[in-house]
Design a protein around this motif. Structure first.
Motif, PDB file in Angstrom:
ATOM      1  N   GLY A 283      36.632  52.196  34.185  1.00 33.51           N
ATOM      2  CA  GLY A 283      37.565  52.730  35.171  1.00 33.51           C
ATOM      3  C   GLY A 283      37.880  51.748  36.286  1.00 33.51           C
ATOM      4  N   PHE A 284      37.245  50.566  36.275  1.00 35.63           N
ATOM      5  CA  PHE A 284      37.497  49.553  37.302  1.00 35.63           C
ATOM      6  C   PHE A 284      38.966  49.142  37.272  1.00 35.63           C
ATOM      7  CE2 PHE A 284      37.694  45.274  39.027  1.00 35.63           C
ATOM      8  CZ  PHE A 284      36.836  45.326  40.112  1.00 35.63           C
ATOM      9  N   SER A 285      39.615  49.108  38.458  1.00 32.92           N
ATOM     10  CA  SER A 285      41.058  48.853  38.463  1.00 32.92           C
ATOM     11  C   SER A 285      41.516  47.958  39.615  1.00 32.92           C
ATOM     12  CB  SER A 285      41.817  50.192  38.541  1.00 32.92           C
ATOM     13  OG  SER A 285      41.458  50.901  39.720  1.00 32.92           O
ATOM     14  N   ASP A 286      40.606  47.188  40.200  1.00 41.15           N
ATOM     15  CA  ASP A 286      40.969  46.324  41.327  1.00 41.15           C
ATOM     16  C   ASP A 286      41.795  45.137  40.824  1.00 41.15           C
ATOM     17  OD1 ASP A 286      41.159  44.623  43.478  1.00 41.15           O
ATOM     18  OD2 ASP A 286      39.095  44.906  44.133  1.00 41.15           O
ATOM     19  N   LYS A 287      43.098  45.149  41.120  1.00 42.24           N
ATOM     20  CA  LYS A 287      43.985  44.094  40.619  1.00 42.24           C
ATOM     21  C   LYS A 287      43.635  42.724  41.193  1.00 42.24           C
ATOM     22  CE  LYS A 287      48.516  44.868  39.709  1.00 42.24           C
ATOM     23  NZ  LYS A 287      48.373  43.507  39.457  1.00 42.24           N
ATOM     24  N   LYS A 288      43.035  42.681  42.389  1.00 41.18           N
ATOM     25  CA  LYS A 288      42.664  41.396  42.973  1.00 41.18           C
ATOM     26  C   LYS A 288      41.685  40.653  42.074  1.00 41.18           C
ATOM     27  CE  LYS A 288      43.304  42.733  47.815  1.00 41.18           C
ATOM     28  NZ  LYS A 288      42.640  42.931  49.127  1.00 41.18           N
ATOM     29  N   ILE A 289      40.836  41.403  41.394  1.00 46.38           N
ATOM     30  CA  ILE A 289      39.902  40.805  40.437  1.00 46.38           C
ATOM     31  C   ILE A 289      40.581  40.580  39.095  1.00 46.38           C
ATOM     32  CG2 ILE A 289      37.771  41.157  39.122  1.00 46.38           C
ATOM     33  CD1 ILE A 289      37.095  40.672  41.981  1.00 46.38           C
ATOM     34  N   LEU A 290      41.218  41.619  38.591  1.00 47.59           N
ATOM     35  CA  LEU A 290      41.778  41.574  37.233  1.00 47.59           C
ATOM     36  C   LEU A 290      42.853  40.503  37.073  1.00 47.59           C
ATOM     37  CD1 LEU A 290      42.022  45.419  36.541  1.00 47.59           C
ATOM     38  CD2 LEU A 290      40.267  43.805  35.748  1.00 47.59           C
ATOM     39  N   ASP A 291      43.601  40.230  38.140  1.00 47.79           N
ATOM     40  CA  ASP A 291      44.673  39.238  38.044  1.00 47.79           C
ATOM     41  C   ASP A 291      44.149  37.815  37.867  1.00 47.79           C
ATOM     42  OD1 ASP A 291      46.575  41.177  38.243  1.00 47.79           O
ATOM     43  OD2 ASP A 291      47.073  40.811  40.349  1.00 47.79           O
ATOM     44  N   PHE A 292      42.861  37.590  38.188  1.00 40.28           N
ATOM     45  CA  PHE A 292      42.290  36.255  38.034  1.00 40.28           C
ATOM     46  C   PHE A 292      41.556  36.058  36.712  1.00 40.28           C
ATOM     47  CE2 PHE A 292      42.944  35.961  42.626  1.00 40.28           C
ATOM     48  CZ  PHE A 292      43.351  34.642  42.751  1.00 40.28           C
ATOM     49  N   VAL A 293      41.552  37.074  35.871  1.00 41.10           N
ATOM     50  CA  VAL A 293      40.839  36.976  34.591  1.00 41.10           C
ATOM     51  C   VAL A 293      41.682  36.189  33.602  1.00 41.10           C
ATOM     52  CG1 VAL A 293      39.789  38.247  32.696  1.00 41.10           C
ATOM     53  CG2 VAL A 293      39.660  39.155  35.023  1.00 41.10           C
ATOM     54  N   SER A 294      41.163  35.068  33.135  1.00 41.66           N
ATOM     55  CA  SER A 294      41.891  34.231  32.183  1.00 41.66           C
ATOM     56  C   SER A 294      41.512  34.611  30.756  1.00 41.66           C
ATOM     57  CB  SER A 294      41.561  32.754  32.423  1.00 41.66           C
ATOM     58  OG  SER A 294      40.225  32.484  32.036  1.00 41.66           O
ATOM     59  N   ASN A 295      42.212  34.018  29.809  1.00 43.89           N
ATOM     60  CA  ASN A 295      41.940  34.299  28.395  1.00 43.89           C
ATOM     61  C   ASN A 295      40.581  33.774  27.940  1.00 43.89           C
ATOM     62  OD1 ASN A 295      44.459  35.524  28.088  1.00 43.89           O
ATOM     63  ND2 ASN A 295      45.460  33.594  27.551  1.00 43.89           N
TER      64      ASN A 295
END
Length: 236
Positions: A31-43
């Motif tokens: 359920g984690f949804s913090d875009k500040k974190i998710l936007d930095f996740v690379s492939n």
């Protein structure tokens, strides 16, 4: 449970590790949804969603629903530290003489980043190495401050002197106050251990020994606080 090796947790620590491309596996509570974190996740990052119970068991502190396994912490050699410092007009290197508390080490790295220390030099012996606790306490500074590990601090000091550095050690018994110096030179600042301070031989090999005036009832400062005060004065 999550493997503990190179485990960091908390949003700030994980965010900085993601920015620095140091994360191998990212663990998020479902359920984690913090875009500040998710936007930095690379492939290149493996993302795993786990339940809160597993996250609580794996992290011995406030995790804010996010944790990560990072790449192994790497050190540079002394020549590399000198090369980095040579890019500055009046470079500052920081020498840690026996810091054993990872929270102190992490806080010192944070100050080193803020005050533009070219590299931190530590000994292979009687010194906490880079680890996940240091990483979390550093608030991400571990990703930006190069750390050099040497076998012998006094031999490293002799090398620094031959390269034009002046060695400034902090000691409560000094006759000179820390703000009496101009620091208009290539400076290597020495911070001693929490319990014993700077070792006698390192003090003997220092060009200057300075102290921070104590006005209260307690006669010593936390090593990381002392480092922050001294670095702020050098960079004033």
């Amino acid at each position: 449970m999550i493997k503990k090796d190179n485990l960091i947790f908390g949003r700030n620590a994980v965010m900085e590790a993601l920015k620095a491309n140091k994360v191998v596996t990212l663990y998020l509570v479902k359920g984690f949804s913090d875009k500040k974190i998710l936007d930095f996740v690379s492939n290149n990052v493996v993302v795993k969603y786990i339940d809160a119970v597993e996250m609580n068991k794996s992290c011995d502190g406030v995790h804010q629903n996010v944790a990560a396994i990072t790449k192994p912490y790497e050190y540079i050699d002394l020549e590399g530290a000198l090369r980095l410092a040579s890019k500055e007009e009046n470079p500052v290197l920081l020498i840690l003489d026996g810091i054993e508390d990872p929270h102190n080490f992490g806080a010192i790295l944070r100050s080193a980043d803020i005050f533009n220390v070219s590299a931190v030099i530590i000994s292979k012996h009687n010194q906490i190495p880079l680890n996940s606790t240091v990483a979390k306490t550093s608030a991400g500074a571990i990703n930006y401050v190069p750390v050099c590990m040497v076998n012998n601090l006094n031999q490293a000091i002799e090398k620094l002197k031959s390269d034009g550095y002046w060695i400034v050690s902090s000691d409560g018994n000094a006759n000179t106050y820390y703000n009496d110096l101009e620091y208009d030179f290539k400076c290597a600042l020495v911070i001693g251990s929490e319990g014993f301070g700077v070792s006698k031989l390192v003090l003997k090999n220092s060009d200057y020994v300075v102290k921070i005036p104590m006005r209260g009832k307690v006669n010593s400062l936390n090593a990381s606080v002392a480092a922050g005060i001294l670095l702020a004065n050098i960079r004033k």
